[in-house]
Write an enzyme that holds these catalytic residues in place. Structure first.
Site, PDB file in Angstrom:
ATOM      1  CG  ASP A 133      63.789  31.602  33.109  1.00 18.82           C
ATOM      2  OD1 ASP A 133      63.133  32.083  32.158  1.00 18.82           O
ATOM      3  OD2 ASP A 133      63.874  32.151  34.218  1.00 18.82           O
ATOM      4  NE  ARG A 165      65.426  36.843  32.270  1.00 17.93           N
ATOM      5  CZ  ARG A 165      65.564  36.123  33.371  1.00 17.93           C
ATOM      6  NH1 ARG A 165      66.341  36.558  34.345  1.00 17.93           N
ATOM      7  NH2 ARG A 165      64.943  34.967  33.490  1.00 17.93           N
ATOM      8  NE  ARG A 203      59.577  36.957  24.552  1.00 18.92           N
ATOM      9  CZ  ARG A 203      60.023  36.904  25.816  1.00 18.92           C
ATOM     10  NH1 ARG A 203      60.643  37.959  26.350  1.00 18.92           N
ATOM     11  NH2 ARG A 203      59.856  35.825  26.546  1.00 18.92           N
ATOM     12  CG  HIS A 223      61.789  31.466  21.996  1.00 14.93           C
ATOM     13  ND1 HIS A 223      61.878  31.277  23.360  1.00 14.93           N
ATOM     14  CD2 HIS A 223      60.824  32.400  21.805  1.00 14.93           C
ATOM     15  CE1 HIS A 223      60.991  32.051  23.965  1.00 14.93           C
ATOM     16  NE2 HIS A 223      60.352  32.747  23.051  1.00 14.93           N
ATOM     17  CG  LEU A 250      68.611  10.900  27.613  1.00 12.64           C
ATOM     18  CD1 LEU A 250      68.999  10.934  29.089  1.00 12.64           C
ATOM     19  CD2 LEU A 250      69.111  12.160  26.903  1.00 12.64           C
ATOM     20  NE  ARG A 261      63.735  29.814  36.851  1.00  8.42           N
ATOM     21  CZ  ARG A 261      62.449  30.085  36.817  1.00  8.42           C
ATOM     22  NH1 ARG A 261      61.626  29.421  37.606  1.00  8.42           N
ATOM     23  NH2 ARG A 261      61.979  31.024  36.025  1.00  8.42           N
TER      24      ARG A 261
END
Length: 253
Positions: free
Chosen positions: A31, A35, A44, A48, A142, A199
């Protein structure tokens, strides 16, 4: 269930991992991309893209710390409600990642799996999912699960409908249904429940992520935006996990 919020001290070295308990499965709510971009007056999409770099660092940190399972919350079922332009940017970035990062993941011994409503993506994207899963199927270093168009409530609802159909058709005796049986109808069938859920961005929510599976996960909330996430943050979360006493509802000894 204990909750801890962490901030990374500037310049702190990555802690030693030899003597600490390492979670088998770490789940991450990534998250803060928006911002991060807004703070820099960038679109934005730039956030990303920077977040995709953090994904690489997170995967490497998981490998280096010998975590066996890593689940990344990349695109929630609610994210479809975002502006169409942003959804297009996100899916385009995902397609680019799958095409250009797959070879490196394969070399690193990473097995990739997609969980969620993959049918909501277009046919070309679904083929990319299937190709990535097929190529990496034999890898064991993994296990990487990427949650796409995923929601915890819809996961549980979907499982409930499937169970009702199985009972109706005589394939399942409801008297024999238990938590283990229920789990076989979830997207995470065959995947161990997360031991640690992390988070970023300083928010204190699960945001509809792995609601059934995270029943006994340790929660760590980091005060760092996802694009700034790095191996030291990962190590700090593991250290916090190692200090926890996991009782699974039992009384302390």
């Amino acid at each position: 269930m204990q909750v801890e919020r962490l901030e990374e001290p500037a310049g702190k070295a990555v802690p030693e991992t030899a003597q600490r308990a390492v979670p088998r499965h770490v789940a991450v709510i990534m998250d803060g991309n928006g911002r991060w971009a807004a703070a820099r007056r960038l679109p934005r999409l730039a956030g990303h893209r920077a977040g995709a770099q953090a994904v690489r660092r997170c995967i490497q940190a998981a490998i280096q710390n010998k975590v066996g399972w890593l689940t990344l919350y990349a695109f929630s079922s609610e994210n479809w409600r975002r502006p169409a332009e942003e959804v297009t940017d996100l899916t385009g970035l995902l397609r680019h990642y799958l095409r250009h990062e797959l070879a490196e993941l394969h070399r690193e011994g990473v097995r990739l799996r997609v969980i969620g409503e993959r049918e909501r993506f277009d046919r070309d994207m679904c083929r990319e999912f299937e190709r990535a899963e097929r190529i990496t199927a034999g890898n064991t270093r993994l296990n990487l699960m990427v949650a796409l168009s995923y929601g915890g409530r819809s996961d549980i609802l979907r499982a409930t409908v499937a169970i009702a159909e199985a009972v109706r058709d005589g394939r399942l005796d409801p008297a024999q249904l238990d938590e283990q049986q229920f789990g076989r109808f979830l997207y995470t069938d065959g995947i161990p429940d997360p031991d640690l859920m992390v988070r970023t961005s300083g928010e204190f929510r699960l945001s509809n992520f792995l609601l059934w599976q995270a029943a006994y996960a340790e929660l760590v909330f980091l005060d760092v935006l996802w694009p700034d996430f790095g191996p030291t943050h990962f190590a700090e979360a593991l250290d916090t996990y190692a200090r926890r006493e996991r009782r699974f509802g039992a009384r302390p000894g």
